[in-house]
Design an enzyme around this catalytic site. Structure first.
Site, PDB file in Angstrom:
ATOM      1  N   LYS A 133      -1.488  -1.702  -4.191  1.00  0.00           N
ATOM      2  CA  LYS A 133      -2.576  -0.370  -3.975  1.00  0.00           C
ATOM      3  C   LYS A 133      -1.450   0.761  -4.021  1.00  0.00           C
ATOM      4  O   LYS A 133      -1.084   1.176  -3.276  1.00  0.00           O
ATOM      5  CB  LYS A 133      -3.254  -0.545  -2.622  1.00  0.00           C
ATOM      6  CG  LYS A 133      -4.213   0.543  -2.738  1.00  0.00           C
ATOM      7  CD  LYS A 133      -4.997   0.766  -1.429  1.00  0.00           C
ATOM      8  CE  LYS A 133      -5.829   2.253  -1.033  1.00  0.00           C
ATOM      9  NZ  LYS A 133      -6.512   2.273   0.307  1.00  0.00           N
ATOM     10  N   TYR A 167       0.822  -1.193   0.304  1.00  0.00           N
ATOM     11  CA  TYR A 167       0.003   0.049  -0.023  1.00  0.00           C
ATOM     12  C   TYR A 167       0.820   1.290  -0.095  1.00  0.00           C
ATOM     13  O   TYR A 167       1.597   1.344   1.070  1.00  0.00           O
ATOM     14  CB  TYR A 167      -0.738   0.056   1.311  1.00  0.00           C
ATOM     15  CG  TYR A 167      -2.000   1.178   1.350  1.00  0.00           C
ATOM     16  CD1 TYR A 167      -2.207   2.024   0.508  1.00  0.00           C
ATOM     17  CD2 TYR A 167      -2.562   1.384   2.546  1.00  0.00           C
ATOM     18  CE1 TYR A 167      -3.170   3.086   0.683  1.00  0.00           C
ATOM     19  CE2 TYR A 167      -3.473   2.245   2.910  1.00  0.00           C
ATOM     20  CZ  TYR A 167      -3.637   3.254   1.741  1.00  0.00           C
ATOM     21  OH  TYR A 167      -4.576   4.234   1.978  1.00  0.00           O
TER      22      TYR A 167
END
Length: 297
Positions: free
Chosen positions: A161, A133
């Site tokens: 992500k 992330y």
């Protein structure tokens, strides 16, 4: 592995600020029935900075049991302390979640080499798939494309992500990342642009409200129906924008409350939207264009 639409789920609270696990269960099942393929628990949208570890683990346990395999559960177990991230990942593994979300260590601003060693240590301690992330606006540190390519070679690292807000960076990542790394947009407004550059889906906030439409938009893209993709994107863009007029998840929690979900307010230091912000959110939700996409509670 995680599908096209991953919802970064809010954490519902009672008026006294404690977690409303019953409403969390209701919301999770509602999302799964309306376009969501996987759920991220205790990420940014889930207010992880203000949750205790015990609260997080209870939420993992409650939602994993309730979902019962209908969708993948991605547990936010990242930390700016490698030891803590390892411990929480091990505990989440024992609960039975499907994967773990590892945010870039925040505040202490590690070097690129430090980020690599951080993820290596976590990956060594778990058998769970790992989603990286990257959100430099919140962590203070960007994971460079070359570092992401290196991280992708680590066992169990399967997805990214990317919430850096830069199409140029995403293009650079897509050009050098190995095919085994599934790329996801971390920004609703950039989803279609990222799809054009190699993303396979989105980790979404707006999917709380329009998950089926986002799912259709993405599948239309991969089916070659660019006209429908563009139409849905254009129609949803005002919603994508208004959900970030102040710090996430303040707007989405207010919007969900308007739709009949008892998600409560954000925990301090985040505060409810101002009168002006509430009006802006209400105005977008009430437009005839958006009304046809909104999921009924």
């Amino acid at each position: 592995m995680f599908g096209r639409v991953i919802t970064a789920m809010v954490t519902p609270f009672y008026p006294d600020g404690t977690i409303n696990y019953d409403e969390a269960t209701r919301l999770a099942l509602h999302l799964i029935n309306n376009g969501t393929d996987s759920l991220v628990l205790c990420g940014t949208t889930g207010e992880s900075p203000t949750l205790t570890h015990d609260e997080e683990l209870t939420l993992f346990k409650v939602i994993t049991k309730a979902v019962n395999g209908k969708a993948k559960i991605i547990a936010g177990t990242g930390s700016n302390c490698t030891k803590t991230a390892i411990e929480m990942t091990k505990k989440a593994t024992d609960i039975g979640v499907d994967a773990t979300l590892q945010v870039t260590p925040y505040y202490n601003k590690p070097s690129q080499a430090g980020i690599i060693r951080h993820i290596e240590a976590i990956a060594t301690a778990t058998s769970l798939p790992i989603m990286l992330y990257n959100i430099p606006s919140r962590t203070g540190t960007n994971i460079e494309p070359s570092t992401i390519a290196t991280l992708a070679d680590i066992d169990h690292v399967v997805a990214l992500k990317e919430a850096g807000g830069s199409i140029n960076q995403f293009n650079a990542i897509s050009a050098i990342a190995p095919k085994k790394l599934s790329l996801y947009s971390g920004d609703d407004a950039l989803t279609v642009d990222f799809l054009k550059s190699g993303a396979i889906g989105v980790v979404s906030v707006a999917s709380h409200l329009v998950g089926s439409a986002i799912n259709t938009m993405i599948h239309s893209f991969f089916n070659g129906d660019i006209e429908q993709t563009t139409k849905i994107k254009t129609d949803l863009m005002p919603l994508f924008n208004v959900l970030f007029i102040t710090s996430n998840p303040t707007p989405i929690k207010y919007a969900l409350a308007l739709q009949g979900f008892n998600v409560g307010e954000t925990r301090l230091p985040l505060i409810p939207p101002t009168e002006l912000e509430m009006t802006q959110i209400q105005t977008i939700l009430n437009t005839s264009t958006l009304q046809k996409y909104l999921i009924n509670n």
